[in-house]
Design a protein around this motif. Structure first.
Motif, PDB file in Angstrom:
ATOM      1  N   LEU A 288      -8.582 139.549  24.998  1.00  0.00           N
ATOM      2  CA  LEU A 288      -8.273 138.532  24.003  1.00  0.00           C
ATOM      3  C   LEU A 288      -6.842 138.036  24.175  1.00  0.00           C
ATOM      4  CD1 LEU A 288      -9.890 140.168  20.838  1.00  0.00           C
ATOM      5  CD2 LEU A 288     -10.762 138.208  22.115  1.00  0.00           C
ATOM      6  N   PRO A 289      -6.611 136.712  24.152  1.00  0.00           N
ATOM      7  CA  PRO A 289      -5.243 136.185  24.246  1.00  0.00           C
ATOM      8  C   PRO A 289      -4.437 136.556  23.006  1.00  0.00           C
ATOM      9  CG  PRO A 289      -6.906 134.478  24.651  1.00  0.00           C
ATOM     10  CD  PRO A 289      -7.625 135.657  24.079  1.00  0.00           C
ATOM     11  N   ILE A 290      -3.145 136.630  23.152  1.00  0.00           N
ATOM     12  CA  ILE A 290      -2.283 136.892  22.000  1.00  0.00           C
ATOM     13  C   ILE A 290      -2.060 135.590  21.247  1.00  0.00           C
ATOM     14  CG2 ILE A 290      -1.145 138.854  23.097  1.00  0.00           C
ATOM     15  CD1 ILE A 290       1.239 137.013  23.668  1.00  0.00           C
ATOM     16  N   GLY A 291      -1.701 135.716  19.970  1.00  0.00           N
ATOM     17  CA  GLY A 291      -1.454 134.533  19.165  1.00  0.00           C
ATOM     18  C   GLY A 291      -2.722 133.760  18.893  1.00  0.00           C
ATOM     19  N   CYS A 292      -2.670 132.452  19.066  1.00  0.00           N
ATOM     20  CA  CYS A 292      -3.851 131.606  18.902  1.00  0.00           C
ATOM     21  C   CYS A 292      -4.769 131.814  20.101  1.00  0.00           C
ATOM     22  CB  CYS A 292      -3.442 130.136  18.804  1.00  0.00           C
ATOM     23  SG  CYS A 292      -4.863 129.018  18.684  1.00  0.00           S
ATOM     24  N   ARG A 293      -5.980 132.266  19.847  1.00  0.00           N
ATOM     25  CA  ARG A 293      -6.881 132.643  20.935  1.00  0.00           C
ATOM     26  C   ARG A 293      -7.462 131.437  21.672  1.00  0.00           C
ATOM     27  NH1 ARG A 293      -9.967 137.780  17.950  1.00  0.00           N
ATOM     28  NH2 ARG A 293      -8.093 139.093  17.849  1.00  0.00           N
ATOM     29  N   LEU A 294      -7.286 130.240  21.113  1.00  0.00           N
ATOM     30  CA  LEU A 294      -7.712 129.039  21.825  1.00  0.00           C
ATOM     31  C   LEU A 294      -6.683 128.609  22.866  1.00  0.00           C
ATOM     32  CD1 LEU A 294      -9.918 126.779  21.931  1.00  0.00           C
ATOM     33  CD2 LEU A 294      -8.470 125.472  20.355  1.00  0.00           C
ATOM     34  N   GLY A 295      -5.487 129.176  22.792  1.00  0.00           N
ATOM     35  CA  GLY A 295      -4.364 128.744  23.630  1.00  0.00           C
ATOM     36  C   GLY A 295      -4.689 128.442  25.086  1.00  0.00           C
ATOM     37  N   PRO A 296      -5.326 129.363  25.843  1.00  0.00           N
ATOM     38  CA  PRO A 296      -5.600 129.099  27.260  1.00  0.00           C
ATOM     39  C   PRO A 296      -6.513 127.901  27.516  1.00  0.00           C
ATOM     40  CG  PRO A 296      -5.802 131.449  26.764  1.00  0.00           C
ATOM     41  CD  PRO A 296      -5.667 130.742  25.458  1.00  0.00           C
ATOM     42  N   ARG A 297      -7.267 127.469  26.512  1.00  0.00           N
ATOM     43  CA  ARG A 297      -8.186 126.340  26.687  1.00  0.00           C
ATOM     44  C   ARG A 297      -7.720 125.082  25.965  1.00  0.00           C
ATOM     45  NH1 ARG A 297     -13.991 128.094  24.723  1.00  0.00           N
ATOM     46  NH2 ARG A 297     -14.562 126.218  25.895  1.00  0.00           N
ATOM     47  N   CYS A 298      -6.673 125.199  25.159  1.00  0.00           N
ATOM     48  CA  CYS A 298      -6.282 124.109  24.265  1.00  0.00           C
ATOM     49  C   CYS A 298      -5.446 123.050  24.986  1.00  0.00           C
ATOM     50  CB  CYS A 298      -5.510 124.663  23.079  1.00  0.00           C
ATOM     51  SG  CYS A 298      -5.053 123.399  21.860  1.00  0.00           S
ATOM     52  N   PRO A 299      -5.790 121.767  24.856  1.00  0.00           N
ATOM     53  CA  PRO A 299      -5.008 120.712  25.492  1.00  0.00           C
ATOM     54  C   PRO A 299      -3.656 120.468  24.823  1.00  0.00           C
ATOM     55  CG  PRO A 299      -6.787 119.766  24.173  1.00  0.00           C
ATOM     56  CD  PRO A 299      -6.997 121.252  24.174  1.00  0.00           C
ATOM     57  N   ARG A 300      -3.465 120.994  23.616  1.00  0.00           N
ATOM     58  CA  ARG A 300      -2.201 120.795  22.883  1.00  0.00           C
ATOM     59  C   ARG A 300      -1.352 122.058  22.832  1.00  0.00           C
ATOM     60  NH1 ARG A 300      -2.330 116.328  19.357  1.00  0.00           N
ATOM     61  NH2 ARG A 300      -1.045 117.403  17.815  1.00  0.00           N
ATOM     62  N   ALA A 301      -1.720 123.075  23.606  1.00  0.00           N
ATOM     63  CA  ALA A 301      -1.012 124.360  23.551  1.00  0.00           C
ATOM     64  C   ALA A 301       0.440 124.220  23.991  1.00  0.00           C
ATOM     65  CB  ALA A 301      -1.728 125.383  24.420  1.00  0.00           C
ATOM     66  N   GLN A 302       1.328 124.926  23.255  1.00  0.00           N
ATOM     67  CA  GLN A 302       2.745 124.973  23.581  1.00  0.00           C
ATOM     68  C   GLN A 302       3.226 126.412  23.426  1.00  0.00           C
ATOM     69  OE1 GLN A 302       5.154 121.845  21.799  1.00  0.00           O
ATOM     70  NE2 GLN A 302       3.344 120.530  21.506  1.00  0.00           N
ATOM     71  N   GLN A 303       4.506 126.613  23.642  1.00  0.00           N
ATOM     72  CA  GLN A 303       5.044 127.967  23.629  1.00  0.00           C
ATOM     73  C   GLN A 303       4.838 128.657  22.277  1.00  0.00           C
ATOM     74  OE1 GLN A 303       9.123 128.162  24.847  1.00  0.00           O
ATOM     75  NE2 GLN A 303       9.237 130.396  24.748  1.00  0.00           N
ATOM     76  N   ALA A 304       4.881 127.881  21.199  1.00  0.00           N
ATOM     77  CA  ALA A 304       4.727 128.461  19.861  1.00  0.00           C
ATOM     78  C   ALA A 304       3.354 129.096  19.652  1.00  0.00           C
ATOM     79  CB  ALA A 304       4.964 127.389  18.803  1.00  0.00           C
ATOM     80  N   CYS A 305       2.374 128.734  20.475  1.00  0.00           N
ATOM     81  CA  CYS A 305       1.004 129.202  20.286  1.00  0.00           C
ATOM     82  C   CYS A 305       0.819 130.673  20.665  1.00  0.00           C
ATOM     83  CB  CYS A 305       0.038 128.342  21.088  1.00  0.00           C
ATOM     84  SG  CYS A 305       0.030 126.608  20.553  1.00  0.00           S
ATOM     85  N   VAL A 306       1.842 131.315  21.221  1.00  0.00           N
ATOM     86  CA  VAL A 306       1.733 132.746  21.529  1.00  0.00           C
ATOM     87  C   VAL A 306       1.850 133.580  20.256  1.00  0.00           C
ATOM     88  CG1 VAL A 306       2.591 132.482  23.880  1.00  0.00           C
ATOM     89  CG2 VAL A 306       4.216 132.959  22.033  1.00  0.00           C
ATOM     90  N   THR A 307       2.188 132.944  19.137  1.00  0.00           N
ATOM     91  CA  THR A 307       2.152 133.609  17.836  1.00  0.00           C
ATOM     92  C   THR A 307       1.002 133.022  17.024  1.00  0.00           C
ATOM     93  OG1 THR A 307       3.684 132.006  16.847  1.00  0.00           O
ATOM     94  CG2 THR A 307       4.635 134.001  17.837  1.00  0.00           C
TER      95      THR A 307
END
Length: 334
Positions: A288-307
């Motif tokens: 499971l990814p850390i933070g927001c679990r959609l992060g690796p697939r999300c087109p709007r993901a940024q550094q803040a998404c690790v929380t």
């Protein structure tokens, strides 16, 4: 007052290598007479959430919540037996695979007889036997099974999956529940049977004022039958609001992707065009990814998404995202 009010529910899987957080701080509320949908891909934790509500998870799963209220009663303060007594009386669940839930060695009539409340029958034993048979027939008629004589004598493998699903609904209705949880009630059904099952659930809601929690992976399908929708992804809460808000103005990238994958939301596309999809697939529990679990697939993901993002409330439209698609609305306190 809410019938069901759950705040920050987490479900952990106990393994030899440590605990795995399968459902991460999900909140859910259901009002009297409401039809709420829970949507997400396979593996998003929808069925786990439903099974945690009715208390049928195995011992390897550990359930924890900040709040778990049923009709104003704090279930976390009750013993396991007291909790089960309340939930079994007031909540019923339809599982997504009726063939695997029905007993293959017992006839349908006998299985329906077992779930009937014996307190409703009066008189001598032969009078009660007649009353029980009439009650079984009435239940089968209620779910649209007209040939009750054949159904009562049949075993599950002798019936179609659609009929078995109706039998499961009849068993759920036998106790006259206040809340009915339907976990993928039309999985693997033909469209004709699918519509019949949904119309049956809608009639139960309208005529009996029965609240329904409808679980599905198909967002477009349940928009026709629900008042409100909660979207989940990989065990995390994503978005919640009225059905119109979710389908017309999604605020989370994942919900937007679910809407865009619907043909009816893309009528302007040329024929045979590809619908929008997110790259990759839902992560497995072991990775499971850390933070927001959609992060690796999300087109709007940024550094803040690790929380993990907090839940923001925009006039009842709740979204859990650092960078929601619509930020011009005024934010309320959650």
């Amino acid at each position: 007052m809410n019938l069901l009010d759950i705040r920050n529910l987490s479900i952990e899987l106990k393994t030899p290598n440590g605990n795995i957080l399968a459902v991460d701080r999900v909140s859910l509320s259901i009002k009297e007479g409401e039809v709420r949908g829970v949507v997400g891909e396979s593996g998003s934790g929808k069925s786990l959430l439903a099974q945690a509500i009715i208390g049928v998870l195995e011992d390897k799963w550990h359930v924890n919540a900040d709040r778990f209220h049923w009709r104003g009663i704090d279930l976390l303060r009750l013993s396991i037996e007291e909790r089960k007594q309340i939930l079994c009386r007031d909540i019923a669940m339809i599982f997504q695979e009726p063939m695997s839930c029905l007993d293959p060695t017992t006839s349908i009539g006998e299985q329906l007889n077992e779930v009937l409340d014996t307190k409703q029958f009066k008189g001598f034993f032969w009078q009660k036997r007649k009353q029980r048979k009439e009650a079984v027939i009435k239940l089968l008629h209620k779910v649209g099974i007209k040939k009750h004589n054949i159904c009562i004598k049949s075993y599950p493998h002798q019936l179609t999956e659609a009929i078995c699903q109706r039998v499961m609904i009849a068993m759920a209705l036998a106790r006259k529940p206040i809340l009915l949880i339907a976990d993928e009630p039309t999985a693997a059904m033909e469209s004709t049977n699918e519509g019949q099952i949904f119309r049956l659930l809608a009639s139960l809601n309208q005529l009996k004022n029965m609240s329904i929690l409808l679980i599905s992976h198909d967002l477009e399908n349940i928009t026709h039958w629900t008042n409100t929708i909660t979207v989940m992804y990989s065990g995390q809460f994503v978005e919640a609001g009225t059905t119109e808000q979710i389908f017309a103005k999604p605020m989370h990238p994942y919900t937007r992707a679910l809407v865009d994958s619907s043909p009816n939301a893309n009528l302007q596309l040329p024929a045979k065009s590809r619908l929008m999809t997110l790259p990759g697939s839902i992560p497995i529990l072991n990775h499971l990814p850390i933070g927001c679990r959609l992060g690796p697939r999300c087109p709007r993901a940024q550094q803040a998404c690790v929380t993990a993002p907090k839940v923001n409330n925009f006039h009842g439209h709740k979204v859990s995202c650092h960078f929601p698609l619509t930020t011009s609305l005024r934010k309320d306190n959650y």
